[in-house]
Each structure stands twice: as C-alpha cells, then as structure tokens.
Motif scaffolding. Sequence first.
Motif: not given
Lengths: 359, 238
Positions: B62, A311-312, B39, A246, B41-42, B56-59, A241-244, A262
């Motif tokens: 965020r 998600r939404l 946006y 999915f 993040i969602a 660490f893109l999402m990191g 998740f942190d790395a992006g 996610y």
Amino acid sequence: MTETFYDVMRRQGITRRSFLKFCSLTAASLGLAPSFAPKIAHAMETKPRIPVLWLHGLECTCCSESFIRSGHPLAKDVILSMLSLDYDDTIMAAAGHNAEAIVTEIVEKYKGNYILAVEGNPPLAEDGMYCIIGGKPFVEQLKYAAESCKAIISWGSCASWGCVQAAKPNPTRATPVHKVPGLANKPIIKVPGCPPIAEVMTAVVAYLLTFDKLPTLDRQGRPQMFYSQRIHDKCYRRPHFDAGQFVEHWDDEAARQGHCLYKMGCKGPTTYNACSTVRWNEGVSFPIQSGHGCIGCSEDGFWDKGSFYERLTDINQFGIEANADAVGGTAAALVGAGIAAHAGLTALNRAKQPGAEKQ
Amino acid sequence: MTELTSAASTAPIYVYEKPVRLWHSLNALLIVVLSVTGYLIADPLASLKGEASEHFLMGYIRFVHFSAGYLLSIALLFRLYWAYAGNEHARQIFLPPLLKTHYWQGVFHEVLWYLFLVKEPRKYIGHNPLAILAMHFVFVWGVLFMIVTGFALYGEGAGQGRWQHTFFSSWVLPLFGSSQSLHSWHHLFMWLIICFVLVHIYVALREDRLSRQSMLSTIVTGWRTFKDDRPVDDESGA
C-alpha cells in the motif's frame, strides 16, 4: 404542564445519583469534555421534555429491538423515559382508532416542537398501498407527521438508504425518508445500520434532546461522531491486514488465529460505522470479532453490491454476474485479441504489397 | 510552423522536449507499479504465517501504491505546467482542436487507415489526430479520474480534517454513493488504462514501421524524422 426531562425521570423512579451518572456517561459517549456533564444535567433539569414520535414503515423492527437493548440499562431507562412512547406501534398499549388518534394529538399539541423518529420507509408504488397503517398509506402518515416536526431521525438503513425492501428490483418502490417527494423540508439525521448500534441511537437522541440542536452531520447526513471512520480503521484485526495475514477458508489455521477477513469479503474497509469501537451487546463483540466479515449493513445499497463473501462488487449492468476484474479482464483480453488480429491483418496486407518492403 | 509545412523537407524536427519525454517514461513506470500494487491490494498475495509483528507486506504494498500515486499526481501537475511553458507540441494532448474540421477529417482518415481502407496514413510532426483523441479522452481524463478517486480513497484512511479528505473524499464519496462503489470504479478504470496501454504500445510499434514518420526513436530523443519529403498534415498551431 411543561414537564422537564428531570421531572419525568424522577417520576419514573430514577434517583438523582443515577441521573447525574447518566449525564456523565452521555457526555463521555458523545466525546465531550467532563465539563459538559453538568451542562447536560442543567439542560435536562430546565428544558421542557420534547416528545418523540416513533413511526414504523416497511421495516423488520430490528431498530427497536436494538434500541431497547441499549448496553447500559441506565442510559436505556433514562432515554426511554425521555421518549414519549405514546405512539410506537410495536410497544404501545393503545390499539386501533385510539392509537391513531395519538399521532394527531401529538402533532396538534406540540406543533413544531417534537422529534419525528422514522423506522423503515414508505413504498411509493400504487400510491403507497404496500404499507397501510390505520387504513391509510404509511407515506401519508409520514408526510403528515413530518409537516410540523422539529427534526427527523431516520433510524436504520431502511429509513436512511432503503435497505432490503429497496434492493433491486424494488417492486414496491420503497423509498428512503430523505427521498420521499413532497416531504416537508426538515433537517434529517440518518442513523444507518441494520440495525444501528443501540448506544449510537441513544446518544443521538440524548444529544438532540439536551442540546436542542443537531449533532454535526457529514455530507451524507450521518452524525460524524459515530460515522466518520470505517470499521477497518479501528478494527482490532487490522495488524493482520497490514501484515498480509488473511483467512483464506472458514476452517483454516488463520481463521482460528483470528487473522484478517479481507479475503473472505469483509466490507470493513468500505463501511462507515462504530462497530469496531462501540461494539454490540454491552461491548461484548461485533461481527468481525465473532469471526465473520462485516457485510456493510450501514452503507447505501449494501444488498445490491454482490456477495457478502467477495471483495469486488458485482456489476449487474452486464447482465451476468460480473465484477471489476471480470469486466476489465475480459476487456483487456478482447483488446489483446483485437491487437493480435490487427497485427496479423497488417502483416498480410504488407505481404500483398510488393513495393512495401523497400521503404 | 507554416514555413515548416511548406518547406516539406525530410529534415528532423525537435518535437518532444526533455520534460515531456521524462514524463512519458515516468508514467510508463508508475502505471505498471500502480496497476500491480493496486491489483494486489484488491486481491492480496497468499497469506503469511507467523506473528503479525514479523510482517508488513500489505503495508509495504500500500505504501508503494500511495507513493506512486503521489508521484503520478505531482508529475501530472508539472506536465500541465509544461503544457503552458513548453513548445506547441507539449499542449497537444491537453487541448485537442475539437472544433476544427480539418482535425476531424484527420481522425476519420486515421480510422480508415487502421481499417485498411486507405493505402497511406497522413504525415504528422506531432501526434496523429486519432492519437490525440485517445490520449486526451482516455489517458488524460482517465489518469485524472484515477488521481481524484485515488485521493478520495486515501482520504478515507487518512481521516477527516486531513486535506485528502477535505478536498477529495468529502465530495467524491457522496458522488459515488458509497466507498464500495468508489473502490469498484477505481478498479474498473485501472482496466481501462491497461487497455489504453495495450493499444498504445501496439500502435506505436506499428506506426514506427508503417507510418511516414519516426516513432520509437522519437520517444527517446525527442526528434521526429520523416520517411518522405511530402508536406505534413498537422493542424497549424495544433
């Protein structure tokens, strides 16, 4: 007649060695220091056994099914022997009037000194006629048993939040235990989940019986030790998740690699439960580990939050299937169109006024 | 103030002090950053390949979102202080004169002006009454809502015992029922603020050309200039 927990366990053929092992195990699962193991042992050797009355309302028995499959057989045996399962309509031996008489017997005999465990919830519509037990609405049995109990355990999402039978439009007005009007004012421990994790259930009972007090609860009435963190916070796929990274489709490379779910609608980031730490079936796995997102079964109203794969949340007030982006995006587009129209009208209006350009 | 009103001159008036102007520009920047990162993040960007340890893109997204959120909150706190310490115009959007008839007449007149039903808008040193209404109820309360729900969401990850959880998550989460609902409301209010921004920019551009006082130059310099020498209609002391 005052049997202690230890007496009961010995009578059931549990050795002292197993008993002490159980005490250490319980201390560990409750997050207590090793020094608590002898305290638990002492409490169980000296305290009289507290009976647990286990009632069933509108439910699917998945809580019971989970409970009897507690990962550690040791814990299960001990806990089951601690429970007075004289009345549990799924597994009790008695039937008919004899069975119903047991409820009255326990209520009379242990007034104010038994734990009431509720699986499922009562429907309130039509005076509770949608759930009849022994010829009477379940809501009456619940109120009667709650009147003289020590504390109530709301097993599972049904008793805690309402679950599927309370999902919109809820024709039977199925109501979670803490919202039943006229219910005696007793402390309620919610143990949500559909079903709750077996080890969580046994640990809650063990805590109640050994310490003779409620575990620390959060504002929503759930034991903090198991419901203070989200699945997402301790998920082993969190680095993805942190790395992006999915999963975008169920059959893509990311799915095979075990990347974050996610985008497939995993509710891990909004769900408070211990699945990602305690896991299921003796710690074998949990939904995300099996490749499917969390559906958020331990959260309030999880059936009414739209697709398990989005998600939404769906916002049903708008009549059609809509979510925050659909509603917000439409609003923004309408505002934009309004602005364009207004600007056009303004220009037109100015053009009609010959003197306007002078300013 | 009353002398100024009666003076009825076209002389420029210094309205928006430097901290107010700075707050405005900072908000503009932060709202863009927060909306874009929020946006994403969602609805995250396309999945990255390779090892998780390489990215660490999402990191980062965020982190930017949270940092911008903190800045927005600190800026609002400072702005609230400035509403107290600054000039009378600094508190206009925080304390709308809702109990004054003249104010509501002004709102009504402004609505008629936007509906093309009156020939001319009224003249104001500060914001017009309709603008005050929108800025107070949509922007100020909207941003406050985003800050409170934002910290509540942040507190979920920060964990129990952290101040974000103690002061926000602990009561906001039960209020909304579930984390999922809280996320949805936080998301919806982003769109509300985006709608506000769209209208805000449009009316600022429009008022700059059609109203009786300066707009865009005032954003930058803080000085209000007037296009005619008739008296202003500001609520005295507003």
